[in-house]
Design an enzyme around this catalytic site. Structure first.
Site, PDB file in Angstrom:
ATOM      1  N   ASN A   9      64.621  -4.381  93.352  1.00  0.00           N
ATOM      2  CA  ASN A   9      64.728  -4.020  91.936  1.00  0.00           C
ATOM      3  C   ASN A   9      65.390  -5.180  91.207  1.00  0.00           C
ATOM      4  O   ASN A   9      66.598  -5.361  91.292  1.00  0.00           O
ATOM      5  CB  ASN A   9      65.572  -2.739  91.791  1.00  0.00           C
ATOM      6  N   LYS A  11      65.728  -5.585  88.119  1.00  0.00           N
ATOM      7  CA  LYS A  11      66.361  -5.162  86.841  1.00  0.00           C
ATOM      8  C   LYS A  11      66.013  -6.186  85.746  1.00  0.00           C
ATOM      9  O   LYS A  11      64.920  -6.724  85.756  1.00  0.00           O
ATOM     10  CB  LYS A  11      67.867  -5.012  87.014  1.00  0.00           C
ATOM     11  N   HIS A  97      65.968   5.698  87.502  1.00  0.00           N
ATOM     12  CA  HIS A  97      67.102   4.895  88.000  1.00  0.00           C
ATOM     13  C   HIS A  97      68.356   5.309  87.224  1.00  0.00           C
ATOM     14  O   HIS A  97      68.295   5.628  86.046  1.00  0.00           O
ATOM     15  CB  HIS A  97      66.809   3.401  87.798  1.00  0.00           C
ATOM     16  N   GLU A  99      70.670   3.729  85.961  1.00  0.00           N
ATOM     17  CA  GLU A  99      70.957   2.958  84.736  1.00  0.00           C
ATOM     18  C   GLU A  99      70.148   3.500  83.568  1.00  0.00           C
ATOM     19  O   GLU A  99      70.619   3.548  82.433  1.00  0.00           O
ATOM     20  CB  GLU A  99      70.663   1.466  84.981  1.00  0.00           C
ATOM     21  N   GLU A 169      70.501   6.979  95.637  1.00  0.00           N
ATOM     22  CA  GLU A 169      71.380   5.881  95.247  1.00  0.00           C
ATOM     23  C   GLU A 169      72.683   6.435  94.663  1.00  0.00           C
ATOM     24  O   GLU A 169      72.719   6.808  93.485  1.00  0.00           O
ATOM     25  CB  GLU A 169      70.708   5.029  94.175  1.00  0.00           C
ATOM     26  N   GLY A 175      75.658  -1.905  92.693  1.00  0.00           N
ATOM     27  CA  GLY A 175      76.196  -3.127  92.094  1.00  0.00           C
ATOM     28  C   GLY A 175      77.703  -3.269  92.249  1.00  0.00           C
ATOM     29  O   GLY A 175      78.318  -4.116  91.608  1.00  0.00           O
ATOM     30  N   SER A 215      74.233  -1.400  97.031  1.00  0.00           N
ATOM     31  CA  SER A 215      74.858  -2.544  97.715  1.00  0.00           C
ATOM     32  C   SER A 215      74.313  -2.776  99.121  1.00  0.00           C
ATOM     33  O   SER A 215      75.068  -3.105 100.037  1.00  0.00           O
ATOM     34  CB  SER A 215      76.381  -2.394  97.723  1.00  0.00           C
TER      35      SER A 215
HETATM   36  C1  PEP Z   1      69.706  -0.747  92.412  1.00  0.00           C
HETATM   37  O1  PEP Z   1      69.536  -1.450  91.454  1.00  0.00           O
HETATM   38  O2  PEP Z   1      68.984   0.236  92.549  1.00  0.00           O
HETATM   39  C2  PEP Z   1      70.748  -1.098  93.380  1.00  0.00           C
HETATM   40  C3  PEP Z   1      70.899  -0.339  94.434  1.00  0.00           C
HETATM   41  O3  PEP Z   1      71.499  -2.205  93.118  1.00  0.00           O
HETATM   42  P1  PEP Z   1      72.478  -2.974  94.150  1.00  0.00           P
HETATM   43  O4  PEP Z   1      71.687  -3.214  95.405  1.00  0.00           O
HETATM   44  O5  PEP Z   1      72.837  -4.252  93.460  1.00  0.00           O
HETATM   45  O6  PEP Z   1      73.646  -2.088  94.389  1.00  0.00           O
END
Ligand code: PEP
Length: 253
Positions: A9, A11, A97, A99, A169, A175, A215
């Site tokens: 992803n 983003k 997601h 976000e 998630e 992040g 992460s």
């Molecule tokens: C994500 O954007 O879905 C995500 C899991 O980000 P990260 O791997 O940076 O935590």
């Protein structure tokens, strides 16, 4: 065997040129994927066609949109419809997601509409769910994520829900560098599968890939993916570095 998926992803990161270079580096590694393995790049909308043509010749590499609108078409300046994605031969779309839920006010009902539109247009939703830290601290994460599934997915018939990919998630791990432990990941993935089995059947639940996101890095992917109910990962930060994402793809079961 269930599909095992490493989904990047990006983003809102990388210029067009940086994106092309990253894809060239990852594809240049010529990782041989087994039939049940898949690497997906969820890229910004203006890069969808470029990414699609980069992966066109590759087996088991796919492109995903990061979002779509919940209405079919109309006066929604700046938005991208599912029909548009379908017309560009895009086969996957990230839906819900955290976000987008947080910054764009996306609700479970709105996400159910997006899921429906995707499926009508032969696009596989990568449906994201996951709890914030306050819910994890209160110990009610199972109920929280089960409600997300119920309200956005459980209207689907069994034959259709089999075409969904779920990404669990935990928001507190996205992040932040804080990863759920393998025990935490396995426990909630197993729970989600049991919720699907109760609503549909064990057979249906066993077909749906459930990815872990939060992460995932080159140095922890293998351990997380090894959990029996974890079928790969949705990866943000580490998907922007070729060497790291290559290792993550190689960590797939
Ligand atoms: C994500 O954007 O879905 C995500 C899991 O980000 P990260 O791997 O940076 O935590």
């Amino acid at each position: 065997m269930r599909k095992q998926i490493a989904a990047a992803n990006w983003k809102m990161n990388l210029t067009y040129q940086q994106g092309e270079k990253l894809l060239d580096e990852i594809l240049g590694a010529e990782i041989e994927l087994a039939n049940h393995q898949l690497a997906i790049f969820a890229v910004p909308s203006p890069y969808l066609l470029m990414t699609r043509s980069e992966v066109e010749e590759e087996s088991n590499y796919e492109v995903a949109a990061q979002n779509c609108h919940h209405k079919k078409s109309g006066a929604f300046t700046g938005e991208v419809s599912v029909e548009m994605l379908h017309s560009m031969n895009i086969k996957y779309c990230v839906i819900g997601h955290s976000e987008r839920r947080e910054y764009n006010g996306e609700t479970n009902t709105m996400l159910a509409d997006k899921v429906n539109l995707c499926l009508e247009n032969f696009i596989t939703p990568i449906f994201c769910c996951g709890e914030p830290l306050s819910i994890r601290e209160a110990g009610t994460q199972n109920e929280f994520v089960a409600t997300q599934l119920k309200e956005s997915l459980f209207h689907l018939p069994a034959a259709t829900i089999k075409n969904i990919v779920i990404a669990y998630e935990p928001i507190w791990a996205i992040g932040t560098g804080k990863t759920a432990s393998t025990e935490q990941a396995q426990e909630i993935h197993q729970y989600l599968r049991s919720v699907i089995a109760d609503q549909y059947s064990e057979a249906v639940a066993n077909e749906i890939p459930i990815l872990y996101g939060g992460s995932v890095k080159a140095n922890n992917a293998k351990e997380i993916f090894a959990c029996p109910d974890v079928d790969g990962g949705l990866v943000g930060g580490a998907s922007l570095v070729a060497a790291d994402f290559i290792e993550i793809i190689k960590a797939l079961k």
